[in-house]
Design an enzyme around this catalytic site. Structure first.
Site, short mmCIF file in Angstrom:
data_model
loop_
_atom_site.label_atom_id
_atom_site.label_comp_id
_atom_site.label_asym_id
_atom_site.label_seq_id
_atom_site.Cartn_x
_atom_site.Cartn_y
_atom_site.Cartn_z
CB CYS A 133 4.21 -8.23 1.37
SG CYS A 133 5.45 -7.68 0.17
CG HIS A 220 0.77 -5.14 -1.02
ND1 HIS A 220 0.94 -5.12 0.35
CD2 HIS A 220 1.99 -5.38 -1.55
CE1 HIS A 220 2.22 -5.31 0.64
NE2 HIS A 220 2.88 -5.47 -0.49
CD GLU A 222 -2.44 -4.76 1.79
OE1 GLU A 222 -1.22 -4.51 1.93
OE2 GLU A 222 -2.86 -5.81 1.26
#
Length: 284
Positions: A133, A220, A222
């Site tokens: 990001c 993202h 994760e």
């Protein structure tokens, strides 16, 4: 100690271990340094423990922070006890690093109070790296002069991506995005980087250098299941796309991106392990 709404008041490691995820205290096959720039430290710790701890590759994880920033949402004693300053990175013998996003994307890079530390780290880093990001935008700017631009509306939701042939991600997959800024695919291509995955709606999701040593990820993978639900409940002014079943916030969102992150992080860790041990063999 603080964490995001709905998360237990535990460190990321304690929360992961409570769920049966175990990490090496030392001498894992791989040692990963994570530069955690997000305000709620424990939640991000848990996200990466949960992702990196699910494979048959033993991983030791350490977290680092920029010394020129005072984090408002995490107690200073917690940082002192659980984190290393960025200046220690080269002394920790990492096999790879991960740099998270940061809630500063609408600022010019030079106005971020820890920018010099981040810039110097990116310039000097010789380790395999995942930049995520804002971390990806920062690295693309430092290394290739690629500017970020502000979107008309925040990109929030789960988006479908297609892949260009590569060893790390395949087919089509869903992945979360949560950001106000973006890099252009034209600029990334002109820099000579590989675009590994992209979306018509969300733009470039993953790019890498030619040697697959550094990865730039705009989304993202994760994230845990509830993260976008938390962002929606916090902001209320923007509904996450493709997230809630039938766009009903009362329904449990499916983890549509889990197969993608499982594939990518396993292949990334395997790639680093292979390079590490082939280098050891070459030196014998």
């Amino acid at each position: 100690m603080c964490c995001i709404a709905g998360a237990p008041s535990l460190s990321g490691r304690e929360r992961a271990e409570k769920e049966g995820i175990r990490f090496k205290e030392n001498k894992g096959e791989l040692k990963i340094g994570i530069i955690n720039l997000m305000p709620f430290k424990e939640e991000v710790e848990y996200q990466f423990y949960a992702v990196l701890g699910r494979f048959d590759i033993s991983v030791e994880v350490e977290f680092l922070y920029p010394e020129n920033h005072v984090f408002k949402n995490t107690d200073g004693s917690y940082i002192k006890d659980n984190y290393y300053p960025l200046g220690e990175l080269n002394n920790r013998n990492y096999d790879a690093i991960i740099m998270t996003g940061a809630p500063v994307e609408l600022l010019d890079f030079q106005k971020v109070n820890y920018w010099d530390e981040i810039k110097n780290l990116i310039k000097s880093n010789k380790l395999p790296a995942l930049y995520i990001c804002w971390g990806a935008q920062a690295a693309l700017y430092v290394k290739y002069g690629i500017e970020k631009f502000t979107l008309n509306e925040k990109l929030l939701g789960i988006f479908r991506h297609r892949t260009n042939k590569n060893p790390f991600v395949s087919g089509e997959f869903w992945a979360p995005h949560s950001r106000n800024t973006q890099n252009s695919s034209k600029d990334i291509k002109n820099a000579g980087l590989r675009i590994l995955a992209e979306s018509d709606e969300a733009g470039v999701y993953m790019a890498s250098d030619r040697d697959y040593r550094e990865f730039y990820i705009s989304g993202h993978g994760e994230y845990q299941r509830e993260r976008l639900k938390y962002e929606y409940s916090r902001d209320q002014n923007l509904f996450p796309k493709n997230y809630f079943p039938e766009d009903d916030p009362k329904k449990e969102p499916p983890m549509k991106w889990d197969s993608h992150r499982k594939e990518f992080y396993y292949k990334w860790l395997s790639h680093i392990r292979e390079k590490k041990f082939s280098n050891i063999s070459d030196k014998r």
